[in-house]
Scaffold this active site. Structure first.
Site, PDB file in Angstrom:
ATOM      1  CE  LYS A 128      -2.093  -1.196   4.093  1.00  0.00           C
ATOM      2  NZ  LYS A 128      -1.542  -2.572   4.161  1.00  0.00           N
ATOM      3  NE  ARG A 145       7.805  -2.333   6.395  1.00  0.00           N
ATOM      4  CZ  ARG A 145       6.352  -2.282   6.471  1.00  0.00           C
ATOM      5  NH1 ARG A 145       5.362  -1.710   5.626  1.00  0.00           N
ATOM      6  NH2 ARG A 145       5.574  -2.678   7.591  1.00  0.00           N
ATOM      7  NE  ARG A 193       1.827  -5.086  11.228  1.00  0.00           N
ATOM      8  CZ  ARG A 193       2.892  -4.768  10.301  1.00  0.00           C
ATOM      9  NH1 ARG A 193       4.153  -5.076  10.876  1.00  0.00           N
ATOM     10  NH2 ARG A 193       2.937  -4.189   8.941  1.00  0.00           N
ATOM     11  NE  ARG A 237       5.558  -0.185  10.046  1.00  0.00           N
ATOM     12  CZ  ARG A 237       4.403  -0.315   9.370  1.00  0.00           C
ATOM     13  NH1 ARG A 237       4.369   0.478   8.345  1.00  0.00           N
ATOM     14  NH2 ARG A 237       3.425  -0.895   9.767  1.00  0.00           N
ATOM     15  NE  ARG A 280      -5.571  -0.884   9.107  1.00  0.00           N
ATOM     16  CZ  ARG A 280      -4.244  -1.159   8.840  1.00  0.00           C
ATOM     17  NH1 ARG A 280      -3.637  -2.257   8.994  1.00  0.00           N
ATOM     18  NH2 ARG A 280      -3.342  -0.269   8.462  1.00  0.00           N
TER      19      ARG A 280
HETATM   20  P1  AP5 Z   1       4.715  -1.541   2.075  1.00  0.00           P
HETATM   21  O1  AP5 Z   1       4.522  -0.760   0.760  1.00  0.00           O
HETATM   22  O2  AP5 Z   1       5.437  -0.881   3.033  1.00  0.00           O
HETATM   23  O3  AP5 Z   1       3.329  -2.404   2.413  1.00  0.00           O
HETATM   24  P2  AP5 Z   1       2.090  -1.650   3.092  1.00  0.00           P
HETATM   25  O4  AP5 Z   1       1.060  -2.625   2.689  1.00  0.00           O
HETATM   26  O5  AP5 Z   1       1.986  -0.316   3.354  1.00  0.00           O
HETATM   27  O6  AP5 Z   1       2.280  -2.393   4.675  1.00  0.00           O
HETATM   28  P3  AP5 Z   1       2.145  -1.859   6.112  1.00  0.00           P
HETATM   29  O7  AP5 Z   1       2.940  -2.581   6.993  1.00  0.00           O
HETATM   30  O8  AP5 Z   1       2.312  -0.510   6.091  1.00  0.00           O
HETATM   31  O9  AP5 Z   1       0.660  -2.422   6.498  1.00  0.00           O
HETATM   32  P4  AP5 Z   1      -0.011  -2.360   7.741  1.00  0.00           P
HETATM   33  O10 AP5 Z   1      -1.503  -2.225   7.113  1.00  0.00           O
HETATM   34  O11 AP5 Z   1       0.330  -3.380   8.478  1.00  0.00           O
HETATM   35  O12 AP5 Z   1       0.638  -1.041   8.459  1.00  0.00           O
HETATM   36  P5  AP5 Z   1      -0.189   0.416   8.732  1.00  0.00           P
HETATM   37  O13 AP5 Z   1       1.168   1.312   8.994  1.00  0.00           O
HETATM   38  O14 AP5 Z   1      -1.245   0.833   8.119  1.00  0.00           O
HETATM   39  O15 AP5 Z   1       5.440  -2.853   1.428  1.00  0.00           O
HETATM   40  C1  AP5 Z   1       6.001  -3.615   2.505  1.00  0.00           C
HETATM   41  C2  AP5 Z   1       7.388  -4.195   2.166  1.00  0.00           C
HETATM   42  O16 AP5 Z   1       7.086  -5.082   0.776  1.00  0.00           O
HETATM   43  C3  AP5 Z   1       8.598  -3.411   1.823  1.00  0.00           C
HETATM   44  O17 AP5 Z   1       9.684  -3.605   2.309  1.00  0.00           O
HETATM   45  C4  AP5 Z   1       8.399  -3.096   0.311  1.00  0.00           C
HETATM   46  O18 AP5 Z   1       9.737  -2.617  -0.454  1.00  0.00           O
HETATM   47  C5  AP5 Z   1       8.197  -4.517  -0.166  1.00  0.00           C
HETATM   48  N1  AP5 Z   1       7.438  -4.264  -1.458  1.00  0.00           N
HETATM   49  C6  AP5 Z   1       6.238  -3.852  -1.777  1.00  0.00           C
HETATM   50  N2  AP5 Z   1       5.675  -3.963  -2.906  1.00  0.00           N
HETATM   51  C7  AP5 Z   1       6.551  -5.259  -3.450  1.00  0.00           C
HETATM   52  C8  AP5 Z   1       6.316  -6.069  -4.731  1.00  0.00           C
HETATM   53  N3  AP5 Z   1       5.454  -5.793  -5.716  1.00  0.00           N
HETATM   54  N4  AP5 Z   1       7.278  -6.933  -4.622  1.00  0.00           N
HETATM   55  C9  AP5 Z   1       8.282  -7.302  -3.627  1.00  0.00           C
HETATM   56  N5  AP5 Z   1       8.200  -6.475  -2.359  1.00  0.00           N
HETATM   57  C10 AP5 Z   1       7.391  -5.501  -2.461  1.00  0.00           C
HETATM   58  O19 AP5 Z   1      -0.498   0.397  10.353  1.00  0.00           O
HETATM   59  C11 AP5 Z   1       0.331  -0.159  11.557  1.00  0.00           C
HETATM   60  C12 AP5 Z   1      -0.520  -0.276  12.700  1.00  0.00           C
HETATM   61  O20 AP5 Z   1      -1.046   1.009  13.106  1.00  0.00           O
HETATM   62  C13 AP5 Z   1      -1.530  -1.458  12.628  1.00  0.00           C
HETATM   63  O21 AP5 Z   1      -1.165  -2.905  12.977  1.00  0.00           O
HETATM   64  C14 AP5 Z   1      -2.331  -0.888  13.690  1.00  0.00           C
HETATM   65  O22 AP5 Z   1      -2.391  -1.181  14.880  1.00  0.00           O
HETATM   66  C15 AP5 Z   1      -2.550   0.610  13.585  1.00  0.00           C
HETATM   67  N6  AP5 Z   1      -3.499   0.927  12.717  1.00  0.00           N
HETATM   68  C16 AP5 Z   1      -3.222   1.695  11.265  1.00  0.00           C
HETATM   69  N7  AP5 Z   1      -4.364   1.957  10.676  1.00  0.00           N
HETATM   70  C17 AP5 Z   1      -5.242   1.590  11.670  1.00  0.00           C
HETATM   71  C18 AP5 Z   1      -6.692   1.579  11.484  1.00  0.00           C
HETATM   72  N8  AP5 Z   1      -7.415   2.021  10.475  1.00  0.00           N
HETATM   73  N9  AP5 Z   1      -7.660   1.145  12.598  1.00  0.00           N
HETATM   74  C19 AP5 Z   1      -6.862   0.807  13.476  1.00  0.00           C
HETATM   75  N10 AP5 Z   1      -5.481   0.612  13.739  1.00  0.00           N
HETATM   76  C20 AP5 Z   1      -4.783   1.205  12.857  1.00  0.00           C
HETATM   77 MG    MG Z   2       1.963   1.087   4.948  1.00  0.00          MG
END
Ligand code: AP5
Ligand code: MG
Length: 212
Positions: free
Chosen positions: A13, A128, A167, A156, A89
Site C-alpha cells: 500500500k 522492509r 497483524r 519498523r 479496517r
Molecule cells: P509496503 O508498501 O510498506 O506495505 P504496506 O501494505 O504499506 O504494509 P504496512 O505494513 O504499512 O501495512 P499495515 O497495514 O500493517 O501497516 P500500517 O502502517 O497501515 O511494503 C512492504 C514491504 O514489501 C516493503 O519492504 C516493500 O519494499 C516491499 N514490497 C512492496 N511491494 C512489493 C512487490 N510488488 N514485490 C516485492 N516487494 C514489495 O498500520 C500499522 C499499525 O497501525 C496497525 O497494525 C494498527 O495497529 C495501527 N493502525 C493503522 N491503521 C489503523 C486503522 N485504520 N485502525 C486501527 N488501527 C490502525
Molecule cells: Mg504502509
C-alpha cells in the site's frame, strides 16, 4: 480523485501510494503513518496508539475515526483529492467513513485492492527498511535503496516476527467484510500484487487513468 488503497500488511500500500501521489497529485493519508508520527512526537494519542500497535492489534475505532475525520476536513483534500491508506479496517470504520464523506459532500471514486498471497507477506515485512528522512519504504532484497546504510534506514518496531503474525491474523479476519461493502457499490478494482513493484504500479495507473 478520492481513493482508498487496501491490502494486507506488506501488500504494498505504502509503496504504491508514494507512486500514485507523485503521478496523480492526491493527498496521501495513512493512518499508520499518522500514528507513527504521533508516537515519535510523544503525544497523548501517540502513547495510547503505541500500546496497540506494539502488539499488532488495531487502535480503537473512536481514536482512528477521529483523526481521519479531522484530516479529511482539511482544505488540501478538497482541492487535490485523497488516497486513504490503511483505513477503513473495521466495519465500524467503514460506516464512520461513509458518514464523514457524506457530511463533507465528498464522493469516493474507487478502491484499489492489492491482492498478495499471504505466504509472501512475512518475508516482505521482515526485510522492509524505511528511510528516516523521506519515510519511504524499501526492501533489503526486493527493492534495495542505492544508498543503503544502517544510520539512514530503520526497521519498523511492529515488523518483528511475533507482531507480524498477529497483524496478519487481525487483518485477515477484518478485511473481507470491508472489501465486500465497497464491492457491492461497484467501487473495487482488484490488483495483482504478486509482481514487481513497477508492474503493480502500471496496473494501478491503468485503472486510475480511466477513473480520472
Ligand atoms: P509496503 O508498501 O510498506 O506495505 P504496506 O501494505 O504499506 O504494509 P504496512 O505494513 O504499512 O501495512 P499495515 O497495514 O500493517 O501497516 P500500517 O502502517 O497501515 O511494503 C512492504 C514491504 O514489501 C516493503 O519492504 C516493500 O519494499 C516491499 N514490497 C512492496 N511491494 C512489493 C512487490 N510488488 N514485490 C516485492 N516487494 C514489495 O498500520 C500499522 C499499525 O497501525 C496497525 O497494525 C494498527 O495497529 C495501527 N493502525 C493503522 N491503521 C489503523 C486503522 N485504520 N485502525 C486501527 N488501527 C490502525
Ligand atoms: Mg504502509
Amino acid at each position: 480523485m478520492n481513493l482508498l488503497i487496501m491490502g494486507l500488511p506488506g501488500a504494498g500500500k505504502g509503496t504504491q501510494a508514494a507512486r500514485i501521489v507523485e503521478k496523480f497529485g492526491v493527498v496521501h493519508i495513512s493512518t499508520g503513518d499518522m500514528f507513527r508520527a504521533a508516537i515519535a512526537n510523544q503525544t497523548e494519542m501517540g502513547l495510547l496508539a503505541k500500546t496497540y500497535i506494539d502488539k499488532g492489534e488495531l487502535v480503537p475505532d473512536e481514536v482512528t475515526n477521529g483523526i481521519v475525520k479531522e484530516r479529511l476536513a482539511q482544505e488540501d483534500v478538497k482541492q487535490k483529492g485523497f488516497l486513504l491508506d490503511g483505513y477503513p479496517r473495521t466495519a465500524e470504520q467503514a460506516h464512520a467513513l461513509d458518514t464523514t464523506l457524506s457530511t463533507l459532500h465528498i464522493k469516493l471514486d474507487g478502491v484499489i485492492n492489492i491482492i498478495v498471497d499471504p505466504a509472501h507477506l512475512v518475508e516482505r515485512l521482515s526485510g522492509r527498511i524505511i528511510n528516516r528522512k523521506t519515510g519511504e519504504s524499501y526492501h533489503k532484497i526486493f527493492n534495495p535503496p542505492t544508498d543503503y546504510n544502517e544510520t539512514d534506514y530503520y526497521q519498523r518496531e511492529d515488523d518483528k516476527p511475533e507482531t507480524v503474525k498477529r497483524r496478519l491474523d487481525v487483518n485477515i479476519a477484518q478485511s473481507q467484510p470491508i472489501i465486500d461493502h465497497y464491492r457491492t457499490k461497484g467501487l473495487v478494482y482488484d490488483i495483482k500484487g504478486d509482481q514487481e513493484i513497477e508492474f503493480v504500479f502500471e496496473d494501478i495507473t491503468e485503472v486510475l487513468l480511466k477513473l480520472k
